[in-house]
Design a protein around this motif. Structure first.
Motif, PDB file in Angstrom:
ATOM      1  N   TYR A 113      -3.355  12.669  -3.859  1.00  8.68           N
ATOM      2  CA  TYR A 113      -2.509  11.600  -4.390  1.00  8.68           C
ATOM      3  C   TYR A 113      -1.155  12.184  -4.764  1.00  8.68           C
ATOM      4  CZ  TYR A 113      -0.600   8.675  -8.164  1.00  8.68           C
ATOM      5  OH  TYR A 113       0.227   7.941  -8.973  1.00  8.68           O
ATOM      6  N   GLN A 114      -0.078  11.482  -4.410  1.00 10.10           N
ATOM      7  CA  GLN A 114       1.276  11.904  -4.799  1.00 10.10           C
ATOM      8  C   GLN A 114       1.997  10.745  -5.483  1.00 10.10           C
ATOM      9  OE1 GLN A 114       3.356  12.777  -1.174  1.00 10.10           O
ATOM     10  NE2 GLN A 114       1.941  14.400  -0.518  1.00 10.10           N
ATOM     11  N   ASN A 115       2.675  11.028  -6.596  1.00  6.77           N
ATOM     12  CA  ASN A 115       3.581  10.057  -7.194  1.00  6.77           C
ATOM     13  C   ASN A 115       4.932  10.758  -7.252  1.00  6.77           C
ATOM     14  OD1 ASN A 115       5.220   8.576  -8.946  1.00  6.77           O
ATOM     15  ND2 ASN A 115       3.481   7.882 -10.180  1.00  6.77           N
ATOM     16  N   LEU A 116       5.859  10.338  -6.412  1.00  5.49           N
ATOM     17  CA  LEU A 116       7.107  11.086  -6.261  1.00  5.49           C
ATOM     18  C   LEU A 116       8.121  10.823  -7.377  1.00  5.49           C
ATOM     19  CD1 LEU A 116       7.662  11.212  -2.418  1.00  5.49           C
ATOM     20  CD2 LEU A 116       6.357  12.711  -3.902  1.00  5.49           C
ATOM     21  N   GLY A 117       7.812   9.874  -8.270  1.00  7.40           N
ATOM     22  CA  GLY A 117       8.672   9.644  -9.435  1.00  7.40           C
ATOM     23  C   GLY A 117      10.141   9.570  -9.083  1.00  7.40           C
ATOM     24  N   ASN A 118      10.956  10.328  -9.824  1.00  4.03           N
ATOM     25  CA  ASN A 118      12.406  10.264  -9.596  1.00  4.03           C
ATOM     26  C   ASN A 118      12.846  10.997  -8.314  1.00  4.03           C
ATOM     27  OD1 ASN A 118      11.815  12.765 -10.635  1.00  4.03           O
ATOM     28  ND2 ASN A 118      13.627  12.904 -11.956  1.00  4.03           N
ATOM     29  N   TRP A 119      11.908  11.537  -7.564  1.00  4.59           N
ATOM     30  CA  TRP A 119      12.242  12.172  -6.287  1.00  4.59           C
ATOM     31  C   TRP A 119      12.063  11.210  -5.108  1.00  4.59           C
ATOM     32  CZ3 TRP A 119      14.014  17.242  -5.914  1.00  4.59           C
ATOM     33  CH2 TRP A 119      13.955  17.979  -7.089  1.00  4.59           C
ATOM     34  N   SER A 120      11.637   9.986  -5.396  1.00  4.54           N
ATOM     35  CA  SER A 120      11.361   9.024  -4.324  1.00  4.54           C
ATOM     36  C   SER A 120      12.567   8.801  -3.420  1.00  4.54           C
ATOM     37  CB  SER A 120      10.923   7.679  -4.935  1.00  4.54           C
ATOM     38  OG  SER A 120       9.746   7.855  -5.700  1.00  4.54           O
ATOM     39  N   MET A 121      13.747   8.645  -4.053  1.00  5.22           N
ATOM     40  CA  MET A 121      14.959   8.389  -3.264  1.00  5.22           C
ATOM     41  C   MET A 121      15.373   9.614  -2.453  1.00  5.22           C
ATOM     42  SD  MET A 121      16.184   5.470  -3.073  1.00  5.22           S
ATOM     43  CE  MET A 121      17.748   5.893  -2.310  1.00  5.22           C
ATOM     44  N   VAL A 122      15.029  10.805  -2.962  1.00  6.82           N
ATOM     45  CA  VAL A 122      15.416  12.039  -2.273  1.00  6.82           C
ATOM     46  C   VAL A 122      14.639  12.172  -0.959  1.00  6.82           C
ATOM     47  CG1 VAL A 122      15.517  14.553  -2.449  1.00  6.82           C
ATOM     48  CG2 VAL A 122      15.949  13.138  -4.489  1.00  6.82           C
ATOM     49  N   TYR A 123      13.328  11.929  -1.028  1.00  6.81           N
ATOM     50  CA  TYR A 123      12.495  12.138   0.157  1.00  6.81           C
ATOM     51  C   TYR A 123      12.252  10.876   0.979  1.00  6.81           C
ATOM     52  CZ  TYR A 123      11.620  16.875  -1.299  1.00  6.81           C
ATOM     53  OH  TYR A 123      11.778  18.196  -1.623  1.00  6.81           O
ATOM     54  N   TYR A 124      12.372   9.718   0.349  1.00  4.50           N
ATOM     55  CA  TYR A 124      12.081   8.471   1.072  1.00  4.50           C
ATOM     56  C   TYR A 124      13.193   7.447   0.906  1.00  4.50           C
ATOM     57  CZ  TYR A 124       7.567  10.425   2.042  1.00  4.50           C
ATOM     58  OH  TYR A 124       6.570  11.246   2.507  1.00  4.50           O
ATOM     59  N   SER A 125      14.446   7.880   1.141  1.00  2.00           N
ATOM     60  CA  SER A 125      15.537   6.918   1.098  1.00  2.00           C
ATOM     61  C   SER A 125      15.428   6.042   2.332  1.00  2.00           C
ATOM     62  CB  SER A 125      16.883   7.640   1.054  1.00  2.00           C
ATOM     63  OG  SER A 125      17.144   8.213   2.306  1.00  2.00           O
TER      64      SER A 125
END
Ligand SMILES: *[C@@H]1O[C@H](CO)[C@@H](O)[C@H](O)[C@H]1NC(C)=O
Ligand SMILES: *[C@@H]1O[C@H](CO)[C@@H](O)[C@H](O)[C@H]1NC(C)=O
Length: 308
Positions: A113-125
C-alpha cells in the motif's frame, strides 16, 4: 419561425464549442510515469523491510527514506487462496471483495500500500487536472522471498465485484466542476471514471488512484496561486464575453424575427382590407351588380340604355 430556429441552433452550436474542452479524451499519458515506476521499486523494498515478524493477513506499516518524508507505506502478506475466497474487508482505504486473483499465480503474495501524501503532484501530475485527494497505490508482489528487491508486480484482477477505495478527506469540488476517479496504471496511462457517492472509486486492477478535477475550474487550493488565479480570471472574462455575445446574437435574431412577423401581419391585414374594399365598391348598374374597381376604368353601362 425558420429564422428563430436557425438562430437558436446557432446559439446551441456556440455553446457546444464553449463546452468542448470538457469532452476531452478520457485516456491521457502521465508524463511522470517513468520516475513513478522507480518510486514503486524503492517503496516495494522499504515496505518489505516492515516484515520483521511477518504475520499473514495483518498490515505492517513501513518507513520511507528521509528524502521521501510524507509518503506512507504498508505491506500485507496473504495466501493467494485466502485472498480469492475471503478478500480483505479493509486494508487502509481499500475494500477488497472476494474473487480477486493474480497472474502469474503464486502461493503467497504481498499487497503493498502507498499513500503518496504531499508527493502526489510530484509523481502523478496530470496536465489540466488537480488532485482532490492524495494518490493511493495498491500493488501486488510475490511473497516467496521477503528480502527480494526489484520485484515485478503481479497482475491482480477483481473477477467479481470491483475493489473499492473510500477516500477519507476529499477536498471540496469547485463550483460547476465534476470530480473524476483517476486510475494510473503501471504502463503510465490514466483512465478517468465517475466518483461513487462523492468519495469512492472502484477498480478492477492494481495501480494508483486519486480523485481529480479539471484545473481550469476555480480551485480551492491552487498549485501556483498567482498563475492559477490569472487563469481562472481569464476564463471568467472569456466566458462572460462569449456568453454576452451569444445573448446579444439571440436578442438580435429575436428582434429581427419579431419585425418580420409584424411586417407579415401588416401585409396580411392590408391584403384583407383590399379584399373587403373591392367588395364594398361593387356598384349597382341597372339591376345588375358589377365591380367598379378603379377610377380610370370606364363605368360599365347596360346596352339597353343606348337603345333609341
Ligand atoms: C532517496 O533516498 C534513497 C535511500 O537513501 C535513495 O535510494 C533514493 O534514490 C532517493 N530517492 C529520491 C527520489 O531522491
Ligand atoms: C512533504 O512534507 C514533508 C514534511 O512533512 C517535507 O519534508 C517534504 O519535503 C514534503 N514534500 C514535498 C514534495 O513538498
Amino acid at each position: 419561425m425558420g429564422l428563430l430556429l436557425r438562430s437558436l441552433s446557432m446559439l446551441i452550436l456556440l455553446m457546444w464549442f464553449i463546452r468542448l474542452p470538457a469532452l476531452r479524451a478520457q485516456s491521457i499519458t502521465a508524463p511522470s510515469s517513468r520516475s513513478a515506476r522507480a518510486l514503486d521499486v524503492l517503496l516495494q523494498d522499504y515496505a518489505y523491510r516492515a516484515f520483521v515478524h511477518p504475520k499473514t493477513g495483518k498490515p505492517f506499516d513501513g518507513n520511507v527514506p528521509s528524502n521521501l518524508t510524507g509518503i506512507k507505506i504498508s505491506a500485507m502478506r496473504l495466501r493467494s487462496g485466502s485472498l480469492y475466497r475471503k478478500g480483505v474487508p479493509m486494508y487502509k482505504e481499500f475494500e477488497i471483495p472476494t474473487g480477486v486473483s493474480e497472474t502469474p499465480y503464486v502461493l503467497r503474495l504481498v499487497l503493498v500500500y502507498q499513500n503518496l501524501g504531499n508527493w502526489s503532484m510530484v509523481y502523478y501530475s496530470l496536465p489540466g487536472y488537480i488532485h482532490l485527494t492524495p494518490v493511493l497505490g495498491l500493488l501486488a508482489y510475490s511473497a516467496s522471498d521477503l528480502l527480494a528487491t526489484n520485484l515485478r508486480e503481479l497482475n491482480i484482477t477483481a473477477t467479481g465485484d470491483p475493489i473499492k477505495i473510500k477516500f477519507p478527506d476529499v477536498q471540496s469540488v469547485p463550483d460547476g466542476a465534476v470530480a473524476k476517479c483517476a486510475w494510473f496504471n503501471l504502463q503510465g496511462l490514466v483512465n478517468l471514471s465517475d466518483v461513487l457517492s462523492g468519495d469512492t472509486c472502484s477498480m478492477i486492477q492494481q495501480g494508483h488512484f486519486s480523485i481529480v478535477v479539471e484545473s481550469n475550474a476555480p480551485s480551492p487550493t491552487p498549485i501556483s496561486p498567482t498563475k492559477k488565479k490569472n487563469n481562472s480570471k481569464v476564463g471568467i472574462i472569456v466566458g462572460s464575453v462569449l456568453g454576452g455575445l451569444a445573448l446579444l446574437a439571440l436578442l438580435f435574431f429575436l428582434v429581427l424575427w419579431a419585425q418580420k412577423y409584424k411586417n407579415r401581419k401588416k401585409m396580411q391585414q392590408m391584403e384583407r382590407e383590399a379584399d373587403v374594399g373591392e367588395a364594398l365598391h361593387m356598384t349597382t348598374v341597372g339591376n345588375t351588380k358589377a365591380p367598379a374597381a378603379t377610377v380610370t376604368r370606364t363605368q360599365p353601362v347596360l346596352e339597353s340604355e343606348y337603345a333609341p
